[in-house]
Design an enzyme around this catalytic site. Structure first.
Site, PDB file in Angstrom:
ATOM      1  N   GLY A  12      -0.786   7.715   1.260  1.00 33.72           N
ATOM      2  CA  GLY A  12      -0.878   7.727   2.716  1.00 33.72           C
ATOM      3  C   GLY A  12       0.429   7.491   3.429  1.00 33.72           C
ATOM      4  N   ILE A  13       0.329   6.880   4.622  1.00 36.70           N
ATOM      5  CA  ILE A  13       1.522   6.687   5.441  1.00 36.70           C
ATOM      6  C   ILE A  13       2.474   5.682   4.802  1.00 36.70           C
ATOM      7  CG2 ILE A  13       0.302   7.330   7.552  1.00 36.70           C
ATOM      8  CD1 ILE A  13       0.214   4.389   8.308  1.00 36.70           C
ATOM      9  N   GLY A  14       1.955   4.768   3.987  1.00 39.04           N
ATOM     10  CA  GLY A  14       2.837   3.840   3.294  1.00 39.04           C
ATOM     11  C   GLY A  14       3.746   4.553   2.325  1.00 39.04           C
TER      12      GLY A  14
ATOM     13  N   TYR B 255     -14.072  -3.560  10.616  1.00 43.58           N
ATOM     14  CA  TYR B 255     -12.746  -2.930  10.594  1.00 43.58           C
ATOM     15  C   TYR B 255     -12.007  -3.195  11.906  1.00 43.58           C
ATOM     16  CZ  TYR B 255      -9.196   0.767  10.547  1.00 43.58           C
ATOM     17  OH  TYR B 255      -8.012   1.468  10.603  1.00 43.58           O
TER      18      TYR B 255
ATOM     19  N   SER C 260      -4.321  -0.354  14.414  1.00 51.48           N
ATOM     20  CA  SER C 260      -5.106   0.857  14.654  1.00 51.48           C
ATOM     21  C   SER C 260      -5.611   0.846  16.089  1.00 51.48           C
ATOM     22  CB  SER C 260      -6.303   0.905  13.693  1.00 51.48           C
ATOM     23  OG  SER C 260      -7.247   1.889  14.086  1.00 51.48           O
TER      24      SER C 260
ATOM     25  N   GLY D  62       0.815  -1.216   0.000  1.00 50.37           N
ATOM     26  CA  GLY D  62       0.000   0.000   0.000  1.00 50.37           C
ATOM     27  C   GLY D  62       0.840   1.254   0.000  1.00 50.37           C
ATOM     28  N   ALA D  63       1.950   1.230  -0.713  1.00 53.08           N
ATOM     29  CA  ALA D  63       2.912   2.337  -0.648  1.00 53.08           C
ATOM     30  C   ALA D  63       2.643   3.421  -1.676  1.00 53.08           C
ATOM     31  CB  ALA D  63       4.331   1.802  -0.824  1.00 53.08           C
ATOM     32  N   ASN D  64       1.533   3.356  -2.375  1.00 54.70           N
ATOM     33  CA  ASN D  64       1.257   4.385  -3.377  1.00 54.70           C
ATOM     34  C   ASN D  64       0.582   5.614  -2.787  1.00 54.70           C
ATOM     35  OD1 ASN D  64      -0.977   2.212  -3.399  1.00 54.70           O
ATOM     36  ND2 ASN D  64      -2.028   4.019  -4.192  1.00 54.70           N
TER      37      ASN D  64
END
Length: 315
Positions: free
Chosen positions: A40-42, A179, A153, A36-38
């Site tokens: 946000g925090i990633g 979630y 989270s 998920g590095a595309n």
């Protein structure tokens, strides 16, 4: 090649100081995978690690978005497709990984979307946030030399693992409880992975982190209207939350600070919503070893992926 914890031994006092990206050691020659590095925090974490010399693999479901993110980073960055909601994609990604891996950051996730199913029929949040990362980690574990960081989270505190219906097939779907269950699963996974690694004498560390209240694109499901979503994010950042840059610091702290296996990092501010990263507590449910072991067994059954390491030979 020495393990990542050995590399980081000069940073034994990080837990006593305010951590910033300037304290990330030189990572030349190290390989890092960030899911998920595309965005946000990633994206922030991947960029910070690449800037310190690591070879960073951006594992992204959308290759175009991954390439756009990589274009804004400095250093050795590669983009590879990974759809955590499809176990075939997870296996293909793992099979394409050659050579040692020093750091795996399980960052990708979904937050309170409408009811959906993965390619394998799992509830979308449980399947993506937990089962996809569970499978990926175990498939890559023989190559991992340093650390596995899983992003959880504070919502885990509201979570409960419903072993009778983990995929919301028998009861009306409720997005937030689903979630919270997936985020509790992240911490139970980390705890059991840490236990198993220690049991076989592996030098690999399993840690976890949470970003606090960080305004990222995870908030996109809270409002369908783009202008309303932007106003919501601006309000949260200005009044309650921290930026994506600050939200990535606990992940980076869990990745490079000299912290023990099984530890959990988060912001040090009010209700862990914002602030400098430190080691934080977790709910009683997240500390239940019996539930952690049961979840591991169920996860193996659902994914068909098992713990691959054997005990290290004694000398």
């Amino acid at each position: 090649m020495s393990s990542l914890p050995t590399l980081l031994s000069p940073y034994t006092l990080l837990a006593m100081t305010t951590f910033t990206t300037a304290q990330i050691p030189t990572l030349t020659g190290r390989t890092v995978i960030v899911t998920g590095a595309n965005s946000g925090i990633g994206r922030v974490a991947a960029g910070a690690l690449a800037a310190r010399g690591a070879r960073v693999v951006l594992a992204a479901r959308d290759l175009a978005k991954g390439q756009a993110a990589a274009a804004g980073m400095t250093g050795d960055v590669e983009v590879r497709r990974l759809d955590l909601a499809d176990l075939a994609s997870v296996r293909a990604f793992a099979e394409g990984c050659v050579g040692p891996i020093d750091l795996l950051i399980n960052n990708a996730g979904l937050m309170i979307p409408p009811l959906g199913r993965t390619a394998d029929g799992f509830e979308l949040q449980f399947g993506t946030n937990h089962l996809g990362h569970f499978a990926l980690t175990n498939l890559l574990l023989p190559q991992i030399q340093g650390r596995v960081v899983t992003v959880a989270s504070s919502a885990h505190r509201a979570g409960k693992i419903d072993f009778a219906d983990p995929n919301w097939e028998r009861r009306p779907y409720r997005a937030f409880p689903a979630y919270a269950q997936s985020k509790l699963a992240n911490l139970l996974f980390t705890a059991e992975l840490h236990r198993r690694l220690a049991e076989v004498g592996s030098p690999v560390l399993a840690t976890a982190a949470h970003p606090g209240l960080a305004a990222t694109n995870l908030l996109g499901h809270l409002a369908n209207d783009r202008s309303l979503r932007q106003r919501l994010q601006t309000t949260l950042v200005n009044r309650f939350a921290q930026s994506g840059d600050d939200g990535a610091l606990p992940t980076l702290y869990a990745a490079v600070a000299d912290v023990p296996g099984g530890s959990y990092a988060g912001p040090d501010g009010f209700f862990e919503g914002r602030g400098a990263p430190k080691l934080v507590g977790r709910s009683k449910a997240a500390r239940d070893g019996n539930v952690a072991r049961r979840l591991w067994t169920v996860s193996e059954e659902l994914t068909g992926v098992t713990f691959p390491l054997a005990a290290q030979p004694t000398r």
